[in-house]
Design a protein around this motif. Structure first.
Motif, PDB file in Angstrom:
ATOM      1  N   ALA A 157       0.828  -1.203   0.000  1.00  0.00           N
ATOM      2  CA  ALA A 157       0.000   0.000   0.000  1.00  0.00           C
ATOM      3  C   ALA A 157       0.866   1.258   0.000  1.00  0.00           C
ATOM      4  CB  ALA A 157      -0.939  -0.002   1.203  1.00  0.00           C
ATOM      5  N   GLY A 158       1.970   1.212   0.734  1.00  0.00           N
ATOM      6  CA  GLY A 158       2.861   2.365   0.784  1.00  0.00           C
ATOM      7  C   GLY A 158       3.533   2.641  -0.546  1.00  0.00           C
ATOM      8  N   VAL A 159       3.981   1.579  -1.213  1.00  0.00           N
ATOM      9  CA  VAL A 159       4.619   1.750  -2.515  1.00  0.00           C
ATOM     10  C   VAL A 159       3.595   2.237  -3.541  1.00  0.00           C
ATOM     11  CG1 VAL A 159       5.924   0.621  -4.349  1.00  0.00           C
ATOM     12  CG2 VAL A 159       6.347  -0.016  -1.975  1.00  0.00           C
ATOM     13  N   VAL A 160       2.376   1.700  -3.502  1.00  0.00           N
ATOM     14  CA  VAL A 160       1.312   2.143  -4.397  1.00  0.00           C
ATOM     15  C   VAL A 160       1.061   3.643  -4.228  1.00  0.00           C
ATOM     16  CG1 VAL A 160      -1.181   2.010  -4.812  1.00  0.00           C
ATOM     17  CG2 VAL A 160       0.158  -0.089  -4.625  1.00  0.00           C
ATOM     18  N   ALA A 161       0.971   4.094  -2.990  1.00  0.00           N
ATOM     19  CA  ALA A 161       0.691   5.510  -2.733  1.00  0.00           C
ATOM     20  C   ALA A 161       1.819   6.399  -3.249  1.00  0.00           C
ATOM     21  CB  ALA A 161       0.471   5.731  -1.239  1.00  0.00           C
ATOM     22  N   ARG A 162       3.054   5.994  -3.023  1.00  0.00           N
ATOM     23  CA  ARG A 162       4.176   6.822  -3.467  1.00  0.00           C
ATOM     24  C   ARG A 162       4.269   6.865  -4.990  1.00  0.00           C
ATOM     25  NH1 ARG A 162       9.380   5.941   0.618  1.00  0.00           N
ATOM     26  NH2 ARG A 162       8.231   6.175   2.577  1.00  0.00           N
ATOM     27  N   GLN A 163       4.023   5.736  -5.637  1.00  0.00           N
ATOM     28  CA  GLN A 163       4.094   5.726  -7.092  1.00  0.00           C
ATOM     29  C   GLN A 163       2.962   6.549  -7.710  1.00  0.00           C
ATOM     30  OE1 GLN A 163       6.217   4.487  -9.433  1.00  0.00           O
ATOM     31  NE2 GLN A 163       7.704   3.936  -7.845  1.00  0.00           N
ATOM     32  N   ALA A 164       1.777   6.482  -7.115  1.00  0.00           N
ATOM     33  CA  ALA A 164       0.662   7.286  -7.614  1.00  0.00           C
ATOM     34  C   ALA A 164       0.991   8.775  -7.544  1.00  0.00           C
ATOM     35  CB  ALA A 164      -0.603   6.983  -6.813  1.00  0.00           C
ATOM     36  N   GLU A 165       1.544   9.197  -6.438  1.00  0.00           N
ATOM     37  CA  GLU A 165       1.935  10.601  -6.259  1.00  0.00           C
ATOM     38  C   GLU A 165       3.053  10.975  -7.221  1.00  0.00           C
ATOM     39  OE1 GLU A 165       2.186  14.474  -4.660  1.00  0.00           O
ATOM     40  OE2 GLU A 165       0.666  12.951  -4.212  1.00  0.00           O
ATOM     41  N   LEU A 166       4.040  10.092  -7.373  1.00  0.00           N
ATOM     42  CA  LEU A 166       5.189  10.377  -8.232  1.00  0.00           C
ATOM     43  C   LEU A 166       4.773  10.585  -9.683  1.00  0.00           C
ATOM     44  CD1 LEU A 166       8.291  10.553  -8.586  1.00  0.00           C
ATOM     45  CD2 LEU A 166       8.260   8.078  -9.030  1.00  0.00           C
ATOM     46  N   VAL A 167       3.986   9.658 -10.212  1.00  0.00           N
ATOM     47  CA  VAL A 167       3.608   9.759 -11.626  1.00  0.00           C
ATOM     48  C   VAL A 167       2.702  10.972 -11.861  1.00  0.00           C
ATOM     49  CG1 VAL A 167       2.478   8.581 -13.541  1.00  0.00           C
ATOM     50  CG2 VAL A 167       3.940   7.300 -11.988  1.00  0.00           C
ATOM     51  N   ALA A 168       1.867  11.301 -10.900  1.00  0.00           N
ATOM     52  CA  ALA A 168       1.076  12.527 -11.022  1.00  0.00           C
ATOM     53  C   ALA A 168       1.991  13.738 -11.150  1.00  0.00           C
ATOM     54  CB  ALA A 168       0.149  12.682  -9.812  1.00  0.00           C
ATOM     55  N   ARG A 169       3.042  13.770 -10.363  1.00  0.00           N
ATOM     56  CA  ARG A 169       3.974  14.896 -10.436  1.00  0.00           C
ATOM     57  C   ARG A 169       4.690  14.940 -11.783  1.00  0.00           C
ATOM     58  NH1 ARG A 169       6.933  16.011  -4.640  1.00  0.00           N
ATOM     59  NH2 ARG A 169       5.105  15.879  -3.299  1.00  0.00           N
ATOM     60  N   TRP A 170       5.015  13.763 -12.334  1.00  0.00           N
ATOM     61  CA  TRP A 170       5.620  13.745 -13.667  1.00  0.00           C
ATOM     62  C   TRP A 170       4.714  14.432 -14.678  1.00  0.00           C
ATOM     63  CZ3 TRP A 170       7.335   7.940 -14.544  1.00  0.00           C
ATOM     64  CH2 TRP A 170       8.404   7.639 -13.697  1.00  0.00           C
ATOM     65  N   LEU A 171       3.444  14.027 -14.680  1.00  0.00           N
ATOM     66  CA  LEU A 171       2.523  14.558 -15.678  1.00  0.00           C
ATOM     67  C   LEU A 171       2.328  16.059 -15.516  1.00  0.00           C
ATOM     68  CD1 LEU A 171       2.061  11.564 -16.253  1.00  0.00           C
ATOM     69  CD2 LEU A 171      -0.389  12.028 -16.398  1.00  0.00           C
ATOM     70  N   LEU A 172       2.401  16.534 -14.291  1.00  0.00           N
ATOM     71  CA  LEU A 172       2.142  17.951 -14.038  1.00  0.00           C
ATOM     72  C   LEU A 172       3.245  18.864 -14.556  1.00  0.00           C
ATOM     73  CD1 LEU A 172       0.624  17.583 -10.469  1.00  0.00           C
ATOM     74  CD2 LEU A 172      -0.600  18.349 -12.515  1.00  0.00           C
ATOM     75  N   VAL A 173       4.420  18.313 -14.856  1.00  0.00           N
ATOM     76  CA  VAL A 173       5.495  19.116 -15.450  1.00  0.00           C
ATOM     77  C   VAL A 173       5.818  18.675 -16.873  1.00  0.00           C
ATOM     78  CG1 VAL A 173       6.525  19.778 -13.248  1.00  0.00           C
ATOM     79  CG2 VAL A 173       7.330  17.695 -14.404  1.00  0.00           C
ATOM     80  N   GLY A 174       5.021  17.751 -17.425  1.00  0.00           N
ATOM     81  CA  GLY A 174       5.247  17.328 -18.800  1.00  0.00           C
ATOM     82  C   GLY A 174       6.414  16.390 -18.984  1.00  0.00           C
ATOM     83  N   PHE A 175       6.737  15.615 -17.950  1.00  0.00           N
ATOM     84  CA  PHE A 175       7.894  14.716 -17.995  1.00  0.00           C
ATOM     85  C   PHE A 175       7.500  13.349 -18.533  1.00  0.00           C
ATOM     86  CE2 PHE A 175      10.507  11.429 -15.847  1.00  0.00           C
ATOM     87  CZ  PHE A 175      11.749  11.771 -16.348  1.00  0.00           C
ATOM     88  N   ILE A 176       8.355  12.802 -19.392  1.00  0.00           N
ATOM     89  CA  ILE A 176       8.164  11.460 -19.935  1.00  0.00           C
ATOM     90  C   ILE A 176       9.405  10.643 -19.587  1.00  0.00           C
ATOM     91  CG2 ILE A 176       7.735  10.094 -22.017  1.00  0.00           C
ATOM     92  CD1 ILE A 176       6.701  12.710 -23.315  1.00  0.00           C
TER      93      ILE A 176
END
Length: 490
Positions: free
Chosen positions: A224-243
């Motif tokens: 659950a902890g890894v799921v939460a961190r990855q969800a937050e991380l990928v959201a941050r990627w998209l918010l700056v246009g990172f691929i």
């Protein structure tokens, strides 16, 4: 004085099946290109000593510092959906771990330091271009506030590596919360070594999720902890246009950091289907696919942990599915909250998500620059919208949307200046534009000129500041400057 690293080596204290002990291969004539002095100080290291020839020799792998226990970590991974049971550090060697000034344990790893037992016929070396790219982009991501591995130093080796042609060799010193990946768990799960999976999970909990140690079901909580961190991380990627470019399971960090900057890139014109990586021919890791792939990778982690959940397969699967089911809502919550901040909304109202999606749709249709559209929208909160609408091929498309946006922000109590400041705090002016990164690499590789590299790193360290003297770094590429593909560099 001698360069001193206060190493503590918890990972190399694990069983021998977790790694291979191997020393870096000495190089001919190491020369320091760049030392990240603030990071060195954060790690409790002496930057003045690291900038000496003795320090350069350590950072190039020519000399192994006292207290190091060099290892290449074992892991497996799904590469573009295809499972490879043994990958491992083929060109990276973990020197050891240090406790930084905040009490956080950090890996210090040399990338490009020579062959290891996991090299699979590779030379274990790195070319100068990929080293500079990872330094630039990882440090830019840190400045943008996105969890990431860091770059401590870049060193040129005095030797050449052979790719399509002979290129200058280099070594990157990478710093990470750890280098444990989804693929690390897969390595042991593929061998049906449940005890090793348990040992690894226990190590990860102690290192990254210590609050879970005394729970009744710590392995469920770990997933659950890894799921939460990855969800937050990928959201941050998209918010700056990172691929990221290569979201294989062996490039998915258990700590929740961005790791392995190969063919990564930032979008210029907004395009949800954007792909840069030359090896991603089917668009598996396209910009908008990244949340789906993150969940796919997390599902592979869950499969590894099933034996720790329950002896009853069906029960374990049901429990894992329940945990994985939280990803979508967690990602959506982080992403939508970030988008509201980007368009200057302080509160949440019905219709906000549709309003923002309408902007994104108009941006995609009009090839609007992702970074500048949001940055200039902040200025439009207090003055004329000319700079924002100029990003659109058909400015009327922006005008129509902007009218609805102004009606929406009028419902909030914050003033225009406060809104602009809040928007500028989350919408960068400067990102590592692909054409800028390539120009820096070419100057270094072709002319041994690192002045452009130094200047770009300096600008990207303050991405949210206007920096009028460096305004040109915010400009999108001209048609003949566009970078259409990026490469792994292996």
């Amino acid at each position: 004085m001698t360069v001193h690293f206060p190493f503590q080596n918890s990972y190399s204290a694990l069983p021998d099946s977790f790694f291979a002990r191997v020393a870096p291969t000495p190089v001919a004539a190491p020369r320091l290109i760049k030392l990240n002095r603030p990071l060195a100080l954060q790690l409790g290291l002496d930057p003045d000593l690291l900038e000496t020839p003795e320090g350069a020799a350590i950072l190039a792998g020519k000399t192994v510092p006292e207290g190091a226990d060099p290892i290449a970590m074992a892991y497996a991974g799904h590469q573009f959906g295809h499972f490879v049971p043994q990958l491992g550090d083929g060109r990276a060697i973990l020197l050891g771990e240090v406790i930084d000034r905040d009490g956080v344990r950090r890996d210090i790893q040399l990338k490009g330091s020579g062959p290891t037992p996991f090299s699979r016929r590779g030379d274990g070396r790195a070319a100068l271009g990929p080293v500079l790219r990872e330094y630039i982009v990882s440090e830019a991501m840190f400045a943008l506030g996105i969890p990431t591995t860091r770059s401590l130093a870049a060193v040129i080796t005095g030797e050449h590596v052979i790719r399509e042609t002979a290129l200058p060799g280099a070594v990157l010193t990478r710093v990470a919360a750890s280098h444990i990946r989804v693929g690390t768990f897969q390595f042991f799960a593929a061998r049906r070594d449940t005890e090793a999976v348990r040992r690894l999970a226990d190590h990860v909990i102690v290192r990254h999720y210590p609050e879970l140690r005394d729970l009744e079901r710590p392995y469920h909580a770990l997933l659950a902890g890894v799921v939460a961190r990855q969800a937050e991380l990928v959201a941050r990627w998209l918010l700056v246009g990172f691929i990221h470019g290569v979201m294989n399971t062996d490039n998915s960090s258990i700590s929740g950091e961005t790791i392995d900057y190969g063919p990564c890139a930032f979008m210029d014109a907004y395009n949800p289907s954007q792909v840069f990586s030359s090896i991603d021919e089917m668009g598996r890791y396209a910009y908008a696919n990244q949340p789906r792939i993150a969940l796919w990778n997390l599902t592979r982690l869950a499969e590894c942990l099933l034996p720790l959940f329950s002896d009853e397969q069906e029960k374990a699967v049901a429990e894992a599915q329940d945990i994985l089911g939280a990803f979508s809502d967690q990602f959506s919550a982080a992403y939508q909250a970030g988008l509201r901040r980007k368009v200057g909304l302080f509160t949440e109202r019905d219709g906000d998500e549709a309003l923002i999606q309408d902007l994104l749709d108009a941006m995609a249709k009009n090839q609007a620059d992702f970074t500048l559209t949001f940055r200039k929208l902040g200025d439009a909160a207090v003055e004329d919208s000319a700079d924002a609408r100029a990003q659109f091929m058909e400015p009327a498309a922006f005008d129509e949307w902007a009218g609805r946006w102004r009606a929406r922000i009028a419902l909030e109590q914050q003033g225009a200046t406060e809104r602009q400041a809040a928007m500028h705090a989350v919408n960068p002016m400067f990102i590592p534009r692909n054409h800028r990164v390539e120009a820096v690499i070419q100057a270094a590789v072709n002319d041994d000129n690192y002045a452009p590299f130094e200047e770009l790193v300096k600008v990207l360290a303050k991405p949210f500041d206007d920096q009028p003297a460096y305004a040109a770094y915010a400009d999108p590429p001209l048609p003949d400057q566009r970078v259409l593909q990026t490469f792994c560099g292996t």
